[in-house]
Design a protein around this motif. Structure first.
Motif, short mmCIF file in Angstrom:
data_model
loop_
_atom_site.label_atom_id
_atom_site.label_comp_id
_atom_site.label_asym_id
_atom_site.label_seq_id
_atom_site.Cartn_x
_atom_site.Cartn_y
_atom_site.Cartn_z
N PRO A 190 0.85 -1.20 0.00
CA PRO A 190 0.00 0.00 0.00
C PRO A 190 0.88 1.25 0.00
CG PRO A 190 -0.79 -1.58 1.61
CD PRO A 190 0.54 -2.09 1.13
N GLN A 191 0.53 2.19 -0.86
CA GLN A 191 1.33 3.39 -1.02
C GLN A 191 0.58 4.46 -1.79
OE1 GLN A 191 4.42 2.65 -4.31
NE2 GLN A 191 3.65 0.60 -3.81
N VAL A 192 1.10 5.67 -1.74
CA VAL A 192 0.64 6.74 -2.62
C VAL A 192 1.74 6.89 -3.66
CG1 VAL A 192 0.06 9.17 -2.84
CG2 VAL A 192 -0.71 7.88 -0.83
N ALA A 193 1.41 6.60 -4.92
CA ALA A 193 2.41 6.57 -5.98
C ALA A 193 2.18 7.67 -7.00
CB ALA A 193 2.38 5.21 -6.67
N THR A 194 3.28 8.25 -7.45
CA THR A 194 3.23 9.29 -8.48
C THR A 194 3.99 8.86 -9.73
OG1 THR A 194 5.17 10.37 -7.53
CG2 THR A 194 2.98 11.14 -6.79
N THR A 195 4.71 7.75 -9.63
CA THR A 195 5.42 7.18 -10.78
C THR A 195 5.16 5.68 -10.81
OG1 THR A 195 7.43 6.80 -9.49
CG2 THR A 195 7.28 8.91 -10.66
N THR A 196 5.62 5.02 -11.84
CA THR A 196 5.38 3.59 -12.02
C THR A 196 5.74 2.78 -10.78
OG1 THR A 196 5.64 3.74 -14.41
CG2 THR A 196 6.06 1.60 -13.42
N VAL A 197 4.87 1.84 -10.44
CA VAL A 197 5.05 0.94 -9.30
C VAL A 197 5.42 -0.44 -9.83
CG1 VAL A 197 3.87 -0.20 -7.39
CG2 VAL A 197 3.38 2.20 -7.90
N THR A 198 6.53 -0.96 -9.33
CA THR A 198 6.95 -2.31 -9.72
C THR A 198 7.05 -3.15 -8.46
OG1 THR A 198 8.19 -1.42 -11.59
CG2 THR A 198 8.72 -3.66 -10.90
N GLY A 199 6.20 -4.16 -8.36
CA GLY A 199 6.18 -5.02 -7.19
C GLY A 199 7.32 -6.03 -7.18
N PRO A 200 7.47 -6.74 -6.08
CA PRO A 200 8.53 -7.74 -5.98
C PRO A 200 8.18 -9.00 -6.78
CG PRO A 200 7.12 -7.87 -4.07
CD PRO A 200 6.64 -6.69 -4.88
N TRP A 201 9.20 -9.73 -7.18
CA TRP A 201 8.95 -11.03 -7.80
C TRP A 201 8.45 -12.00 -6.74
CZ3 TRP A 201 8.41 -11.37 -12.74
CH2 TRP A 201 9.10 -10.52 -13.60
N ILE A 202 7.38 -12.72 -7.06
CA ILE A 202 6.76 -13.67 -6.13
C ILE A 202 6.87 -15.07 -6.72
CG2 ILE A 202 4.62 -14.37 -5.00
CD1 ILE A 202 3.67 -11.42 -5.32
N GLY B 4 -2.93 -11.26 -21.78
CA GLY B 4 -4.28 -11.08 -21.24
C GLY B 4 -4.34 -10.68 -19.78
N ALA B 5 -3.20 -10.51 -19.14
CA ALA B 5 -3.19 -10.20 -17.70
C ALA B 5 -2.98 -8.70 -17.47
CB ALA B 5 -2.12 -11.03 -16.99
N THR B 6 -3.93 -7.92 -17.96
CA THR B 6 -3.90 -6.47 -17.77
C THR B 6 -5.18 -6.03 -17.08
OG1 THR B 6 -4.81 -6.10 -19.97
CG2 THR B 6 -2.42 -6.03 -19.77
N PHE B 7 -5.04 -5.05 -16.21
CA PHE B 7 -6.19 -4.49 -15.52
C PHE B 7 -6.82 -3.41 -16.39
CE2 PHE B 7 -3.46 -6.11 -12.17
CZ PHE B 7 -4.35 -6.70 -11.30
N THR B 8 -8.11 -3.17 -16.21
CA THR B 8 -8.75 -2.03 -16.85
C THR B 8 -8.09 -0.77 -16.34
OG1 THR B 8 -10.84 -3.24 -16.98
CG2 THR B 8 -10.96 -0.83 -17.15
N ALA B 9 -7.78 0.16 -17.27
CA ALA B 9 -7.11 1.41 -16.88
C ALA B 9 -7.94 2.15 -15.84
CB ALA B 9 -6.89 2.28 -18.10
N VAL B 10 -7.25 2.73 -14.86
CA VAL B 10 -7.90 3.47 -13.78
C VAL B 10 -7.62 4.95 -13.97
CG1 VAL B 10 -8.02 3.84 -11.29
CG2 VAL B 10 -7.70 1.54 -12.19
N THR B 11 -8.70 5.76 -13.95
CA THR B 11 -8.57 7.21 -14.08
C THR B 11 -9.31 7.95 -12.97
OG1 THR B 11 -10.48 7.31 -15.55
CG2 THR B 11 -8.32 7.09 -16.60
N ALA C 235 -2.16 2.04 -15.51
CA ALA C 235 -2.28 0.85 -16.35
C ALA C 235 -1.54 -0.29 -15.67
CB ALA C 235 -1.71 1.12 -17.73
N GLY C 236 -2.27 -1.19 -15.00
CA GLY C 236 -1.66 -2.30 -14.28
C GLY C 236 -1.59 -3.55 -15.13
N LYS C 237 -0.54 -4.35 -14.90
CA LYS C 237 -0.37 -5.60 -15.62
C LYS C 237 0.42 -6.58 -14.77
CE LYS C 237 3.84 -4.00 -17.95
NZ LYS C 237 4.44 -3.66 -19.24
N ILE C 238 0.43 -7.83 -15.21
CA ILE C 238 1.19 -8.89 -14.54
C ILE C 238 2.28 -9.37 -15.50
CG2 ILE C 238 1.06 -11.18 -13.46
CD1 ILE C 238 -0.48 -8.84 -12.00
N GLN C 239 3.47 -9.58 -14.94
CA GLN C 239 4.59 -10.13 -15.69
C GLN C 239 5.02 -11.44 -15.05
OE1 GLN C 239 7.51 -6.93 -15.52
NE2 GLN C 239 6.87 -6.22 -17.55
N ASP C 240 5.68 -12.30 -15.84
CA ASP C 240 6.28 -13.50 -15.29
C ASP C 240 7.74 -13.57 -15.70
OD1 ASP C 240 6.09 -14.34 -17.96
OD2 ASP C 240 5.25 -16.29 -17.47
#
Length: 126
Positions: free
Chosen positions: A17-29, A74-81, A55-60
Motif C-alpha cells: 500500500p502506497q501513494v504513488a506518483t510514478t510507475t510501481v513495480t512489485g517484488p517477484w513472487i 491477457g493479464a492487464t487491468f482495466t485502466a484506472v482514471t 495501467a496495471g499488468k502482470i509479468q512472469d
C-alpha cells in the motif's frame, strides 16, 4: 482437507500500500508452491492530478531477478482514471513461469494514486 477454496487461499503482497506518483513495480513472487488459478487484485483509493492514468499488468519470469521477464498475455487491468476502483485479473498458474510480479504504469500531469496490489493463491496440496 479444506472443502472451501477461499479458506485455503493465501494472500501475498504484489505491491505494498502506497501513494504513488510514478510507475510501481512489485517484488517477484515465487508461485511454484501454488496450484489452480491466481487471482490478482489492484486496489485504488484516492486519485488526483490532471488526466491521471494507471495501467496495471502482470509479468512472469524464470527466476527472482526477472530473467526473461515478459508481460503475461491477457493479464492487464482495466485502466484506472478515477478513485475507488478494485480490479481483478485471473491467471491460470500453469500459464505462467515460476515467478510473477505486478507493474502499474502511472501517467498524466502530476498524477497520484493511493494503491496496493495483492495476489490470492491456493497452496498446492502434497
Amino acid at each position: 482437507m479444506l472443502n472451501n477454496e477461499a479458506a485455503a487461499a493465501v494472500q501475498l503482497t504484489a505491491a505494498a500500500p502506497q501513494v504513488a506518483t510514478t510507475t510501481v513495480t512489485g517484488p517477484w513472487i515465487q508461485i511454484r508452491g501454488y496450484e489452480g488459478t491466481l487471482l490478482f487484485q489492484q486496489i485504488v483509493g484516492a486519485v488526483s492530478g490532471t488526466t491521471p492514468n494507471l495501467a496495471g499488468k502482470i509479468q512472469d519470469a524464470d527466476d527472482n531477478v526477472g530473467t526473461n521477464s515478459a508481460d503475461v498475455s491477457g493479464a492487464t487491468f482495466t485502466a484506472v482514471t478515477a478513485a475507488d476502483q478494485i480490479g481483478k485479473v485471473i491467471v491460470a498458474k500453469r500459464a505462467v513461469r515460476g515467478w510473477v510480479r505486478y507493474v502499474g504504469t502511472i501517467s498524466g500531469t502530476t498524477p497520484s494514486f493511493a494503491l496496493a496490489a495483492v495476489l490470492n493463491a491456493r497452496p498446492r496440496l502434497v
